[in-house]
Structures are given as C-alpha cells and as structure tokens.
Design a protein around this motif. Sequence first.
Motif, PDB file in Angstrom:
ATOM      1  N   HIS A  23     -11.759 -20.977 -94.105  1.00  0.00           N
ATOM      2  CA  HIS A  23     -12.710 -21.098 -93.029  1.00  0.00           C
ATOM      3  C   HIS A  23     -11.983 -21.015 -91.685  1.00  0.00           C
ATOM      4  N   TRP A  24     -12.612 -20.410 -90.713  1.00  0.00           N
ATOM      5  CA  TRP A  24     -11.983 -20.359 -89.397  1.00  0.00           C
ATOM      6  C   TRP A  24     -13.013 -20.568 -88.321  1.00  0.00           C
ATOM      7  N   LEU A  25     -12.541 -20.917 -87.123  1.00  0.00           N
ATOM      8  CA  LEU A  25     -13.432 -21.116 -85.980  1.00  0.00           C
ATOM      9  C   LEU A  25     -12.922 -20.238 -84.843  1.00  0.00           C
ATOM     10  N   PRO A  26     -13.820 -19.792 -83.948  1.00  0.00           N
ATOM     11  CA  PRO A  26     -13.325 -19.032 -82.810  1.00  0.00           C
ATOM     12  C   PRO A  26     -12.430 -19.909 -81.939  1.00  0.00           C
ATOM     13  N   LEU A  27     -11.441 -19.308 -81.354  1.00  0.00           N
ATOM     14  CA  LEU A  27     -10.487 -20.095 -80.584  1.00  0.00           C
ATOM     15  C   LEU A  27     -10.790 -20.000 -79.098  1.00  0.00           C
ATOM     16  N   ALA A  28     -11.307 -21.049 -78.548  1.00  0.00           N
ATOM     17  CA  ALA A  28     -11.637 -21.068 -77.126  1.00  0.00           C
ATOM     18  C   ALA A  28     -10.373 -20.953 -76.284  1.00  0.00           C
ATOM     19  N   GLU A  59      -7.866  -7.306 -81.916  1.00  0.00           N
ATOM     20  CA  GLU A  59      -9.008  -7.736 -82.734  1.00  0.00           C
ATOM     21  C   GLU A  59      -8.597  -7.715 -84.195  1.00  0.00           C
ATOM     22  N   PHE A  60      -8.925  -8.775 -84.917  1.00  0.00           N
ATOM     23  CA  PHE A  60      -8.619  -8.828 -86.341  1.00  0.00           C
ATOM     24  C   PHE A  60      -9.866  -9.195 -87.128  1.00  0.00           C
ATOM     25  N   ILE A  61     -10.076  -8.491 -88.205  1.00  0.00           N
ATOM     26  CA  ILE A  61     -11.200  -8.823 -89.086  1.00  0.00           C
ATOM     27  C   ILE A  61     -10.634  -9.090 -90.471  1.00  0.00           C
ATOM     28  N   ASP A  62     -10.762 -10.311 -90.931  1.00  0.00           N
ATOM     29  CA  ASP A  62     -10.318 -10.666 -92.279  1.00  0.00           C
ATOM     30  C   ASP A  62      -8.905 -10.193 -92.583  1.00  0.00           C
ATOM     31  N   GLU A  63      -7.975 -10.532 -91.725  1.00  0.00           N
ATOM     32  CA  GLU A  63      -6.614 -10.065 -91.972  1.00  0.00           C
ATOM     33  C   GLU A  63      -5.690 -11.232 -92.280  1.00  0.00           C
ATOM     34  N   PRO A  64      -4.695 -11.007 -93.134  1.00  0.00           N
ATOM     35  CA  PRO A  64      -3.763 -12.091 -93.456  1.00  0.00           C
ATOM     36  C   PRO A  64      -3.029 -12.554 -92.189  1.00  0.00           C
ATOM     37  N   LEU A  65      -2.796 -13.842 -92.091  1.00  0.00           N
ATOM     38  CA  LEU A  65      -2.138 -14.392 -90.914  1.00  0.00           C
ATOM     39  C   LEU A  65      -0.787 -13.713 -90.678  1.00  0.00           C
ATOM     40  N   GLY A  66      -0.080 -13.378 -91.766  1.00  0.00           N
ATOM     41  CA  GLY A  66       1.210 -12.708 -91.637  1.00  0.00           C
ATOM     42  C   GLY A  66       1.088 -11.404 -90.861  1.00  0.00           C
ATOM     43  N   VAL A  67       0.013 -10.649 -91.122  1.00  0.00           N
ATOM     44  CA  VAL A  67      -0.215  -9.377 -90.439  1.00  0.00           C
ATOM     45  C   VAL A  67      -0.581  -9.627 -88.974  1.00  0.00           C
ATOM     46  N   VAL A  68      -1.423 -10.637 -88.746  1.00  0.00           N
ATOM     47  CA  VAL A  68      -1.831 -10.974 -87.382  1.00  0.00           C
ATOM     48  C   VAL A  68      -0.595 -11.314 -86.542  1.00  0.00           C
ATOM     49  N   ILE A  69       0.262 -12.179 -87.090  1.00  0.00           N
ATOM     50  CA  ILE A  69       1.452 -12.620 -86.352  1.00  0.00           C
ATOM     51  C   ILE A  69       2.395 -11.441 -86.089  1.00  0.00           C
ATOM     52  N   ALA A  70       2.601 -10.600 -87.098  1.00  0.00           N
ATOM     53  CA  ALA A  70       3.501  -9.455 -86.920  1.00  0.00           C
ATOM     54  C   ALA A  70       3.008  -8.563 -85.784  1.00  0.00           C
ATOM     55  N   ASN A  71       1.694  -8.406 -85.664  1.00  0.00           N
ATOM     56  CA  ASN A  71       1.158  -7.568 -84.594  1.00  0.00           C
ATOM     57  C   ASN A  71       1.212  -8.265 -83.238  1.00  0.00           C
ATOM     58  N   ASP A 131       0.601 -17.468 -76.380  1.00  0.00           N
ATOM     59  CA  ASP A 131       1.103 -18.846 -76.467  1.00  0.00           C
ATOM     60  C   ASP A 131       0.001 -19.871 -76.699  1.00  0.00           C
ATOM     61  N   SER A 132      -1.055 -19.738 -75.919  1.00  0.00           N
ATOM     62  CA  SER A 132      -2.114 -20.743 -76.055  1.00  0.00           C
ATOM     63  C   SER A 132      -2.894 -20.534 -77.352  1.00  0.00           C
ATOM     64  N   TRP A 133      -2.989 -19.279 -77.787  1.00  0.00           N
ATOM     65  CA  TRP A 133      -3.642 -19.013 -79.075  1.00  0.00           C
ATOM     66  C   TRP A 133      -2.856 -19.701 -80.192  1.00  0.00           C
ATOM     67  N   VAL A 134      -1.552 -19.528 -80.157  1.00  0.00           N
ATOM     68  CA  VAL A 134      -0.719 -20.155 -81.195  1.00  0.00           C
ATOM     69  C   VAL A 134      -0.843 -21.668 -81.131  1.00  0.00           C
ATOM     70  N   GLY A 135      -0.872 -22.193 -79.900  1.00  0.00           N
ATOM     71  CA  GLY A 135      -0.988 -23.642 -79.732  1.00  0.00           C
ATOM     72  C   GLY A 135      -2.250 -24.213 -80.363  1.00  0.00           C
ATOM     73  N   ALA A 136      -3.304 -23.384 -80.401  1.00  0.00           N
ATOM     74  CA  ALA A 136      -4.585 -23.863 -80.936  1.00  0.00           C
ATOM     75  C   ALA A 136      -4.705 -23.672 -82.446  1.00  0.00           C
ATOM     76  N   LEU A 137      -3.767 -22.971 -83.035  1.00  0.00           N
ATOM     77  CA  LEU A 137      -3.860 -22.676 -84.472  1.00  0.00           C
ATOM     78  C   LEU A 137      -4.055 -23.903 -85.363  1.00  0.00           C
ATOM     79  N   PRO A 138      -3.349 -25.027 -85.093  1.00  0.00           N
ATOM     80  CA  PRO A 138      -3.508 -26.182 -85.991  1.00  0.00           C
ATOM     81  C   PRO A 138      -4.937 -26.706 -86.049  1.00  0.00           C
TER      82      PRO A 138
END
Lengths: 332, 174
Positions: A81-86, A257-269, A300-307
């Motif tokens: 499950h995921w939520l949009p990241l404000a 933009e990512f749709i249903d992608e593995p986190l590993g792929v998101v981070i690499a991009n 940076d702020s996107w990563v900070g909100a990941l948890p």
Amino acid sequence: MANQQQEEIVQTAADWWVRLREPNADGDTVEQWLAWTAEDERHLEAFERMNAFAERLGHLDRVSRQALINAFARPVPPRRHWLPLAAAASIAVVVLSGAVYYGWAHFASGDTTQTYQSAVAQNRSFSLPDGTKVALGAASTLTVHYGRDRRSVELRGGEAFFDVVHDNSRPFVVTAGDVSVHDIGTAFDVRRTGERVMVAVTQGRVEIADLRTGASQRNTLEATAGQRVSFDPNASGMAVDTMATEQVTAWRNDRLEFIDEPLGVVIANLNRYTSKPVHIVDADLNKLTYTGTVRTDAIDSWVGALPEVFPLRVSKETDQIMLSDARHAEQH
Amino acid sequence: MSTVTLSVHVSDIERLFREHNRALIAFLQCRLNSLSDAQEVAQEAYLRMLTMDNREEVDSLRGYLFKIAGNLAIDRLRKRKVRSDFAIVQSQDEPMDEQSPDHHAMAVEQVAGLRHALRELPAKASQAFVMHVIEGRDFGSVAQTMKLSERMVRYHVAHALAHCRARVDEKEVP
C-alpha cells in the motif's frame, strides 16, 4: 491401495523423467533407470505416458502456451500500500547547463558512430541529421549509428525520448539491453535501468522485440500510442499496460512519474538526478512497489518522507543517503 | 575371420534391439521431447553400432548403445537450435505464430484442467514447471531466473509433472 501404488509409480516416473533430461546424465544414471524399467512393466509404461504428456505440453498452440506462461511463469512482486507524498510537492528550479556530448563531425557523410552522454541532473535535447528529435534524460548514454539502410541507436543507460522522422527505406531501431524497439512512424520513450527496460509510446506505433530468446519462441509485440511495455530480465515475457503522454514525458519537466514500479528501479532513476545518491541497504526493499511523482528538485524531501509509507529507515550522510529495512533495524 | 566377427556382431545388435528398443525410444523421447525424432535417432544409433570397429573395447553393448544415442540426441538438439535461429533471421518480418507443423491445439477444458492443477501447487513448483516443460527453457536458465539451484528446479519440475499428470489422468480415464 492400488491407487496409492500407482501414484508412487507416477511420481517415480516423473523423477526419472527429470533426471534423464539432463544432457550430462552419466552412464550409471541410465543403467539405474534401465534397472527400474525392468523391475515392473508398469514402470516403463508410466514413463512413456510421462513422455507423451510432456511432449504434448511442449508443443501447445501459441495462445494456450502464452496464457500459461503469463499466468504462472511471471513472478509478481508483492504489492504494498502507498500514499501520495505531500512532501514531494515543493518547487525549486534546477538549472540545466550543457551536458557532455560528442559532436556530429563527419556524421552525415558516412557510417559513423556518435556517442552522447549527459551529466547527472542534466537533461539534454538535440536533433539527429535526419531531423529526428532526441531528448536525453540525465546521466544517460546514447550511441547513434546511421548506416545506409538502418538507423541504429543504443541506449546504454538512462532514458531518452525520440520523435522519429519515419523513413521506410531506413528503419529506426533503438536497442536497450535485451530489448529492441523498431519505429513504425512514431514518438516514444525508452528507459533503461540496469537490465530492465521500459518503452512508452506517445504517438504512432513501435514493434518491440525481446532479444534474449532465439528460436520460434521470440517474443515480439506491437505497442501503440498510450501503451507502456515493461521488460524485466527475471520475467519470461513483456508486460503491457497504459501510460498517458503527460506521464511519459514528465521527466522533461523535472518530474519523474512511476506507475507500479519496484522501489529499486525508482531509486536508480532518481539517482540520475541527484548528486547525493540513495542506496538501498537491504535488498528486500527493492521489491516494494511505488506509484507516484517525484520532483527531481525535491528528491531529498521525497526520500525523507519515505518512512511514512514504507517500512524503512532513512540515514542521511554527507554525500549519500542509505535506506534500510526498518524491521531489520529493530532487531539490532 | 572378419565375416564371423561381423555375423556375431549383427546378431548382438538384433538382440539389443529386441530387448531394449522400447526403453531406448523412451529414453530418446525424454531427451528430445518428440517421439518421431526419437525413432529417427534410435535408428541412427543402431547403424552406428553396426558400423563400429572397436567392439572389443566395449564392456557393455547396451551401455554403449545408450551412450551413442545420448550423444546423437545432443547433436540433434544443437541442430534444432541452429535451425530455429536461422528461421528467425529468415522471417524477421513475419508474425511468429504457428510456423512449426507440430503444434497441438489442446482442448479448452484440458488447458483449464492443467491451470487448475497448477494452481494447487506451490508457486515455485508451477513456475519451474511452466518455464521448463511449456516454455522449453533448460534447467540452468530456469535456475538462474528463479535464483534457485538446478537441483531445486528439478525437484519442483518433477513434483509438478507428477501432480499434473495424475490430475489429467483422472479426467481422461473414466
């Protein structure tokens, strides 16, 4: 009782079938198998039925075959499950300066190969001699070879968007790892993350081929505008779904933009757009699935909100960011 | 003298054929996944036996027959691969469907039965089975994709094969 005995014979026949299929099975294996067939006439009979069954399954019609492969041979990553990241919505400006690339000298005159390379966090746009427009994403490498009867482009890594001037006598072909994309009058995007490749078509049609498989099993499909094709080296086929043009080309406006992608792929991009790379420490995090938008100027702020959305822990260091599995951390 | 050797030789081969032909064909069909190819290769193996000149060095004629047959099967698989790679080059712009004559349309209910049987299995077993038996990938390639040892892949395939065979049997035999 008889049934149970029959079941045992079937199981043993299946075990032998698998052992004998190994081309390196040695003489002893064959001798033991012969001894087994001599024990009871039902043994060879069961083995022959196994052969016939396997032969039939190995030569299924194409539709049944593909349906079974799609249903069972393609590993599905667990959905989370995921939520949009404000937090990712803040806006800043990324200044694009000139990317490193090697010019067009002597290009139009003959069979020359040119390499384009963009720096981290820098997109680049240029035109090829035939008028084809290319937008190259950050930290991406493209090799272009225009021969007399073929225009070949290789995406070595990263992402590129092509607006192709169609020419029937000189097909335009992009390869990315084990995937080739054949233009049929078109604009499309190709993204390569390691051996994973995504192709999204915004206009016209392309033909996409999986170059891994030889033989009659070669996987080729046609994608049209609005479709996205994903190739995963660990899956046996290519997956097709839809992606809107705005989403496909969002990266050109500093949004990934990512749709249903593995986190590993998101981070690499994302790492192609940041001088402070993000590393995934615990491999199981790679499988988390993410859908959403990341501003390249607010990584940076996107990563900070990941948890807030994933069970992971973020450790910021001076020149890199580490992501580790929160559950592992608790155990320490 | 050579005539005597040859006649003994031929009768040995005839006996081998009588006693082991069925097993030889089964062995080859398993390797080649094609009964007609198995029959052809078996014939070729007997011919090789008849023309071999180092019979004295062979301790077991039967062992030797299966060894020759196994090697011929490996050659045949290699040729098949070359042929199909060539076919791709030849027909790059052709649609890749039903190009080979030996496609068997499976009855819809049989495919449904197979799917049902596969769903009863652990995911790894059905995945390994479909990749190897349906898709035709070798154990090494399946092992790599699934990140398992080849031994585990063989275990899963054997388990799934027995299960599906038994399930389809139930349906076929009233």
